[in-house]
Design a protein around this motif. Structure first.
Motif, short mmCIF file in Angstrom:
data_model
loop_
_atom_site.label_atom_id
_atom_site.label_comp_id
_atom_site.label_asym_id
_atom_site.label_seq_id
_atom_site.Cartn_x
_atom_site.Cartn_y
_atom_site.Cartn_z
N SER A 828 0.84 -1.20 0.00
CA SER A 828 0.00 0.00 0.00
C SER A 828 0.87 1.25 0.00
O SER A 828 2.02 1.23 0.45
CB SER A 828 -0.93 0.01 1.22
N THR A 829 0.31 2.33 -0.49
CA THR A 829 1.04 3.59 -0.56
C THR A 829 0.21 4.73 0.02
O THR A 829 -1.01 4.66 0.08
CB THR A 829 1.42 3.94 -2.01
N ASP A 830 0.91 5.77 0.45
CA ASP A 830 0.27 6.99 0.96
C ASP A 830 -0.69 6.68 2.10
O ASP A 830 -1.84 7.13 2.14
CB ASP A 830 -0.47 7.74 -0.16
N VAL A 831 -0.20 5.88 3.05
CA VAL A 831 -0.94 5.61 4.27
C VAL A 831 -0.43 6.57 5.33
O VAL A 831 0.75 6.53 5.71
CB VAL A 831 -0.76 4.15 4.72
N LEU A 832 -1.30 7.43 5.83
CA LEU A 832 -0.93 8.50 6.75
C LEU A 832 -1.67 8.30 8.06
O LEU A 832 -2.90 8.39 8.12
CB LEU A 832 -1.27 9.86 6.14
N VAL A 833 -0.92 7.99 9.11
CA VAL A 833 -1.51 7.68 10.41
C VAL A 833 -1.21 8.82 11.37
O VAL A 833 -0.04 9.09 11.68
CB VAL A 833 -0.94 6.36 10.96
N TYR A 834 -2.24 9.46 11.86
CA TYR A 834 -2.12 10.58 12.78
C TYR A 834 -2.57 10.13 14.18
O TYR A 834 -3.59 10.53 14.69
CB TYR A 834 -2.93 11.77 12.29
N GLY A 835 -1.78 9.24 14.76
CA GLY A 835 -2.08 8.71 16.08
C GLY A 835 -2.61 7.31 16.03
O GLY A 835 -3.60 7.03 15.36
N ALA A 836 -1.94 6.38 16.74
CA ALA A 836 -2.36 4.99 16.78
C ALA A 836 -2.06 4.42 18.15
O ALA A 836 -0.92 4.52 18.64
CB ALA A 836 -1.64 4.18 15.69
N GLY A 837 -3.07 3.80 18.76
CA GLY A 837 -2.90 3.06 20.00
C GLY A 837 -3.11 1.59 19.72
O GLY A 837 -4.23 1.18 19.41
#
Length: 910
Positions: A828-837
């Motif tokens: 996958s490409t351009d996966v943007l995670v803004y916070g992960a628990g």
């Protein structure tokens, strides 16, 4: 199910540092550990077109008087455009078919009963382009008689030139929810039980003079509902409706389990504290008992909503420590479309929202005026979107956190914007936000990176007249300016790449490269839950009127399918009355559908159609085939299964909606087992930690789902907000007293959209066999804040049972002793995670593997990045030895990133 830190001790800390002092400074770090402890050994372990709510585009502070006619215009664009506006709207493309209005007007009323509003027109104005931004604006003015607040609430659309035209305002009594015939049922409630309750039917007056406290509490509580003292229940859902008016409140309104408190969105009702109000909060989401404990463990407070209100504390003494809403909650809860009016006196102790514990969750579309703190808050994790704050001393005071994502925050004329100086503040992400006329934008308190706290990541934060952008314990670490500027990206903590780390950093970083389909005008696309306040009653069709029973036993398959087909063709909104709708084959939701649930109605699969794991079938199918064109809007509904359903995919999303007119799911949840009517409760599916579980003896009656949700390869343009995909770890009903159970579901959320975009705001996925989130062969995915939990029973059995890997679904292959992935990203490409628990609390129901000092040994690995480009701000893990694995190689160890109870990485890029 944390047991190592006593509840009473935690509450003692809170009482000393927050409940009575109001502001937290050096808050004890064990509070964060203690929050996990709030889950007893029999409780659950764990655990948002964009809207702004501006007052005007020409002034920084709220106007001193709102008694004159005003028009509102909203500016759009990225954070840098904030230089010219006081509360700009975040960019968001609006589908050209959406109803619009281009102005809001309001005026003071001459009597306490007079209310004014502006609402959406039924068709789009030809003068407004299809790319117009949408914002929601809420106002109040004070009537001269009986000190009654009057309100106008409406949705505003403004073109890029902020031009406006006047639209007629309907009567405040026009909202269909207060007029429709309510026929919702609760199949397991006592006879004669009422789901829908209008507070005026219980004696509330709403005239600004009568004390309505008792009447409102009676509307919430009557009928053997699950209140304080009841550990939980799905049997007595309630939607409590407040017509327009001003309701005087002299003591707390006490919320109950499984309850929606909903006001008229076109004309917000006012909950106004009396001058003699003396309590700690006006609306209590989880009441403290005489023993000093919360009525519900905060991490077990699920399925609640409060929406469409004004909370007015201005008549209460300014020096009274009081909050508008007390909200220590967990997943599937929300506060939305609420205005808080607090004292602006120099000695004010008022707070808008107070949160001290929990594992949430989502909050959005809130406006605050005044107060010592607009929000004084701590929780394991949260997504908070579209908060607008005026004239508070501190806009946001963070008590503690593991992970927190703020998006679309507008702070105006406060002394401090964000205060993160408490030692227990873990990871914070701020994105697409604005701070104006505020001396200090952000304060943090830790002088070093992990193992201490205050891991920060900011991106696209606009400043105007903010002399100090970021202040640390030794002074300014990032200067602001008296003019306009933008923090492109800045952070502090540990960073990793696929081949390096940990590296400590504090300073500017390269911002994420935003895929155009994810962002409109520079900011990420956001969109608030539709409430259809401008849709006439004649355009609302009830499921019960259509012949569906919702009684938990009648097969409603044919009725629901006919209803959804005819309603979409006629451009009508389906009102899915409260109930349990049993279905024996797939429910098909066609393009063009709009569905609005009452008190979390359940679509419950049952029977042989869903029992073949080798040929799985969707319970609910959105779009007839992968890549079919069109979009849908769906909210406030739960999809579940009954008994053994190993071939059930609870939700299959197929539509190619695209980025210009994406589909939206708001508060649409999957819930597998653990509640009345499922045959998947304590008596059916007890936990068996003392029995070695094998393929031969595994309880096949409790294999309840193949997958919770599948976004197929041809699907595009899906927006999800506050959606919880949960496999029950305990029996919710009060008779079971939260005892743990073992229910099996193979897979959590699978996203295979080849083109994207997909937005996941405030989503959680928990307790599946193979993975919680899997992104496979996809692109352009926004995630924040996401949260996961590994199945409590693993590794007994491990992730190889009960389902074998299926190549058609790109399943992972496991070795003996492996647990399922929290997050897996493949090709996958351009996966943007803004916070992960990403949490793993148990090993075969033994919680000690996640205790501080025992080592993170619940499972070896929890996050896998495989041949993919991924950027993560603030990854927080619990119980996993290796935090990130890239192409089979472990690149981050928890021991290098200890941050109290969690392990934290501020920045990872593959």
């Amino acid at each position: 199910m944390r047991v190592s830190f006593p509840l009473g001790a935690v509450h003692g800390l809170l009482a000393l540092s927050t409940l009575f002092s109001g502001v937290v400074g050096g808050h004890h770090q064990h509070h964060r550990h203690g929050a996990r402890a709030l889950r007893s050994s029999t409780n659950k372990a764990c655990h948002p077109p964009s809207t702004k709510l501006p007052l005007s585009s020409t002034s920084t502070t709220a106007p001193a008087s709102e008694s004159t006619l005003a028009t509102v215009s909203v500016s759009s664009g990225s954070a840098s455009s904030y230089a010219d506006t006081s509360a700009p709207g975040s960019s968001s493309a609006l589908p050209s078919s959406s109803p619009l209005t281009s102005v809001v007007s309001f005026s003071a009323a001459s009597s306490s009963a007079a209310l004014s509003s502006a609402a959406l027109s039924s068709t789009a104005s030809s003068s407004v382009p299809s790319s117009t931004l949408v914002s929601s604006a809420v106002f109040s003015s004070v009537a001269s008689s009986s000190a009654t607040s009057t309100l106008a609430s409406s949705t505003v659309a403004a073109s890029s030139t902020t031009s406006t035209t006047t639209s007629a305002a309907p009567s405040c009594t026009d909202y269909w929810l207060g007029k429709i015939s309510h026929q919702g049922v609760a199949p397991f409630a006592p006879g004669g039980y009422k789901v829908f309750r209008n507070v005026k039917d219980y004696g509330a007056v709403g005239d600004g003079a009568t004390d309505d406290t008792a009447a409102i509490n009676r509307a919430i509580s009557e009928g053997d509902r699950c209140g304080p003292g009841c550990v939980g229940s799905t049997k007595t859902p309630g939607l409590i409706y407040f017509p327009p008016g001003t309701y005087l409140i002299s003591s707390p309104i006490v919320d109950f389990y499984y309850t929606q408190l909903i006001g008229n969105p076109s004309c917000l009702p006012v909950l106004k504290a009396t001058s003699s109000f003396k309590d700690r909060w006006l609306l209590d989401g989880d009441q403290y008992g005489p023993n000093g404990k919360l009525a519900w463990g905060s991490t077990n407070v699920f399925w609640r909503q409060v929406a469409n209100f004004v909370i007015d504390l201005t008549s209460a003494p300014s020096d009274l420590l009081v909050a508008g809403i007390h909200w220590p909650t967990a997943q599937a809860t929300s506060l939305s479309n609420i205005v808080f009016r607090l004292s602006e006196a120099p000695n004010t102790q008022h707070q808008g929202v107070f949160i001290e514990e929990g594992s949430a969750g989502y909050v959005g579309d809130l406006v605050f005026y005044g107060g010592a703190q607009a929000l004084n808050i701590g929780n394991q994790q949260f997504t908070m979107r579209n908060l607008t704050i005026y004239n508070a001393q501190t806009a946001i005071q963070q008590i503690w956190s593991w992970g927190w994502t703020y998006i679309g925050v507008s702070i105006n004329n406060c002394s401090v914007g964000f205060n993160f100086s408490a030692t227990a503040v873990g990871s914070i992400v701020i994105v697409d936000s604005h701070i104006k006329d505020t001396p200090v934008g952000v304060v943090f308190g830790q002088s070093s990176a992990p193992p201490l706290s205050n891991n920060l990541a900011f991106e696209n934060v606009g400043l105007k007249n903010v002399p100090v952008a970021v202040r640390g314990p030794s002074g300014t670490v990032l200067a602001g300016s008296t003019g306009a500027s933008t923090i492109a990206a800045w952070g502090r903590g540990h960073k990793y790449t696929s081949t390096s780390g940990p590296t400590s950093f504090e300073g500017a970083i390269a911002p994420n490269s935003r895929t155009p389909s994810l962002a409109a005008g520079g900011d990420y696309y956001t969109r608030s839950k539709p409430q259809y306040q401008n849709v006439p009653l004649s355009a609302i069709v009830s499921a019960r009127d259509a012949g569906a029973k919702g009684d938990g036993s009648t097969d409603d398959t044919a009725t629901l399918n006919a209803l959804f087909t005819t309603a979409a063709a006629a451009n009508k909104v389906v009102f899915l009355d409260a109930g349990i709708y049993k279905v024996s084959s797939t429910i098909k939701i066609p393009a063009g559908s709009r569905i609005f649930g009452e008190a979390y109605p359940v679509i419950l699969s049952s029977g042989a159609f869903f029992q073949n794991a080798n040929s799985p079938k969707p319970v609910v199918q959105i779009g007839a085939a992968s890549g079919a064109s069109g979009s849908v809007e769906w909210s406030n509904t739960i999809v579940s299964t009954q008994g053994a359903q190993p071939g059930a995919i609870l939700i299959e999303f197929n539509l190619a909606s695209g980025s210009a007119a994406p589909s939206g799911l708001w508060d649409v949840h999957t819930r597998v087992g653990g509640f009345a009517g499922t045959n998947l409760q304590l008596a059916n599916c007890p936990k068996t930690p003392n029995v070695i579980v094998t393929a031969a003896n595994l309880n096949q009656n409790c294999v309840a789902a193949f997958m919770s949700m599948h976004v197929t390869a041809g699907a595009t343009g899906l927006y999800m907000e506050n959606c919880w995909l949960w496999v029950a770890d305990h029996d919710i009903e009060k008779e079971a007293n939260n005892q743990q159970i073992t229910v099996y579901a193979g897979r959590g959320l699978l996203v295979e959209s080849v083109a994207g975009p997909v937005w996941l705001y405030g989503t959680s996925v928990e307790h599946h066999q193979m993975y919680e989130y899997q992104l496979a062969g996809t692109k352009a995915v926004f995630m924040g804040q996401i949260q996961t939990e590994t199945a409590y029973y693993q590794k007994n059995p491990d992730a190889r049972l009960p389902f074998a890997p299926a190549a058609a679904y790109r399943d992972p292959v496991f070795l003996a002793g492996d647990s399922g992935w929290g997050l897996r990203v493949v090709d996958s490409t351009d996966v943007l995670v803004y916070g992960a628990g990403v949490y793993s609390f148990f090993d075969n129901y033994n919680v000690s593997c996640s205790d501080i000092g025992s080592g993170a040994v619940c499972q070896k690995r929890d996050v896998s990045i495989e041949h993919s480009t991924v950027s993560v701000y603030n990854l927080n893990t619990v119980g996993a030895t290796k935090m990130i694995t890239v192409d089979g190689v472990d690149v981050a160890d928890y021991s290098d990133n200890i941050d109290d109870f969690i392990a934290s990485i501020a920045l990872f890029r593959s």
